[in-house]
Design a protein around this motif. Sequence first.
Motif, PDB file in Angstrom:
ATOM      1  N   MET A 164     -37.967 -34.155  62.151  1.00  0.00           N
ATOM      2  CA  MET A 164     -37.636 -35.543  61.878  1.00  0.00           C
ATOM      3  C   MET A 164     -38.950 -36.333  61.802  1.00  0.00           C
ATOM      4  SD  MET A 164     -35.173 -38.107  64.049  1.00  0.00           S
ATOM      5  CE  MET A 164     -33.714 -37.174  63.651  1.00  0.00           C
ATOM      6  N   PRO A 165     -39.159 -37.113  60.746  1.00  0.00           N
ATOM      7  CA  PRO A 165     -40.399 -37.871  60.612  1.00  0.00           C
ATOM      8  C   PRO A 165     -40.487 -38.992  61.649  1.00  0.00           C
ATOM      9  CG  PRO A 165     -38.877 -38.434  58.848  1.00  0.00           C
ATOM     10  CD  PRO A 165     -38.255 -37.308  59.626  1.00  0.00           C
ATOM     11  N   THR A 166     -41.713 -39.281  62.075  1.00  0.00           N
ATOM     12  CA  THR A 166     -41.944 -40.364  63.017  1.00  0.00           C
ATOM     13  C   THR A 166     -41.928 -41.683  62.266  1.00  0.00           C
ATOM     14  OG1 THR A 166     -43.301 -38.923  64.357  1.00  0.00           O
ATOM     15  CG2 THR A 166     -43.551 -41.286  64.719  1.00  0.00           C
ATOM     16  N   VAL A 167     -41.199 -42.650  62.799  1.00  0.00           N
ATOM     17  CA  VAL A 167     -41.136 -43.977  62.202  1.00  0.00           C
ATOM     18  C   VAL A 167     -41.814 -44.939  63.149  1.00  0.00           C
ATOM     19  CG1 VAL A 167     -39.602 -45.807  61.404  1.00  0.00           C
ATOM     20  CG2 VAL A 167     -38.988 -43.426  61.027  1.00  0.00           C
ATOM     21  N   GLU A 168     -42.784 -45.677  62.639  1.00  0.00           N
ATOM     22  CA  GLU A 168     -43.491 -46.636  63.485  1.00  0.00           C
ATOM     23  C   GLU A 168     -42.569 -47.802  63.828  1.00  0.00           C
ATOM     24  OE1 GLU A 168     -47.478 -49.308  63.183  1.00  0.00           O
ATOM     25  OE2 GLU A 168     -47.534 -47.257  62.417  1.00  0.00           O
ATOM     26  N   SER A 169     -42.602 -48.199  65.082  1.00  0.00           N
ATOM     27  CA  SER A 169     -41.752 -49.282  65.558  1.00  0.00           C
ATOM     28  C   SER A 169     -42.120 -50.602  64.897  1.00  0.00           C
ATOM     29  CB  SER A 169     -41.887 -49.418  67.068  1.00  0.00           C
ATOM     30  OG  SER A 169     -41.208 -50.558  67.506  1.00  0.00           O
ATOM     31  N   LYS A 170     -41.090 -51.379  64.589  1.00  0.00           N
ATOM     32  CA  LYS A 170     -41.308 -52.724  64.079  1.00  0.00           C
ATOM     33  C   LYS A 170     -41.160 -53.752  65.191  1.00  0.00           C
ATOM     34  CE  LYS A 170     -39.553 -51.563  59.517  1.00  0.00           C
ATOM     35  NZ  LYS A 170     -38.503 -51.802  58.526  1.00  0.00           N
ATOM     36  N   LEU A 171     -40.753 -53.303  66.368  1.00  0.00           N
ATOM     37  CA  LEU A 171     -40.469 -54.234  67.456  1.00  0.00           C
ATOM     38  C   LEU A 171     -41.577 -54.241  68.507  1.00  0.00           C
ATOM     39  CD1 LEU A 171     -36.692 -53.476  67.949  1.00  0.00           C
ATOM     40  CD2 LEU A 171     -37.712 -55.474  66.874  1.00  0.00           C
ATOM     41  N   PRO A 172     -42.212 -55.389  68.696  1.00  0.00           N
ATOM     42  CA  PRO A 172     -43.257 -55.488  69.714  1.00  0.00           C
ATOM     43  C   PRO A 172     -42.751 -55.169  71.130  1.00  0.00           C
ATOM     44  CG  PRO A 172     -43.329 -57.383  68.251  1.00  0.00           C
ATOM     45  CD  PRO A 172     -42.090 -56.613  67.910  1.00  0.00           C
ATOM     46  N   LEU A 173     -41.479 -55.453  71.412  1.00  0.00           N
ATOM     47  CA  LEU A 173     -40.937 -55.182  72.739  1.00  0.00           C
ATOM     48  C   LEU A 173     -41.061 -53.705  73.093  1.00  0.00           C
ATOM     49  CD1 LEU A 173     -39.329 -56.154  75.261  1.00  0.00           C
ATOM     50  CD2 LEU A 173     -37.282 -55.424  74.033  1.00  0.00           C
ATOM     51  N   ARG A 174     -40.742 -52.851  72.154  1.00  0.00           N
ATOM     52  CA  ARG A 174     -40.792 -51.409  72.420  1.00  0.00           C
ATOM     53  C   ARG A 174     -42.202 -50.969  72.825  1.00  0.00           C
ATOM     54  NH1 ARG A 174     -38.790 -46.447  68.508  1.00  0.00           N
ATOM     55  NH2 ARG A 174     -39.434 -44.790  69.919  1.00  0.00           N
TER      56      ARG A 174
END
Length: 161
Positions: free
Chosen positions: A1-11
């Motif tokens: 499964m490809p890694t997806v960069e988070s769009k959420l600063p909280l994470r």
Amino acid sequence: MPTVESKLPLRAAMEARDRRAVVEAFAEDGVLRSPFTDNLAFEGRAQIDTLVGVILDALGDFTYTDELHGDRVAVLVGHARVDGLRVQFTDYLRLRDDGLIEEMTVFFRPLPASTAAMRRIGEGLGRRKSDMRARVLNSMVAPLAFMSRTGDRVGVRLLKP
């Protein structure tokens, strides 16, 4: 499964245990709703900051595993450790147009880990006011934590075929 960069600063902030960045992910008047009761919400960055400090002290091995996005909403799914138990959680986020969190509702499972988290977080919040409040909150939740741990072990054995 490809890694997806988070769009959420909280994470990223929670995984980095960066308290200041976590609080800055919320709008000034943001609301964080308790996973334990409908009668408790933390409103505004000052209250959220206090809660985040307690959470970071109470929960270890904090990791998000999934991130879902919709129109001005997002869901984060992850797990952490509390008192040696693995707690799974889901954070439901309502976002403003600028991406800041206007409202976050947290859900925990399973019950034994949830009650352990309730005990640690309640005790930590109570201690901010006084040691006596921390002891009272701890003693109120301790029987529930004990019963859920015991029930989890015994009840499951009673139900298995």
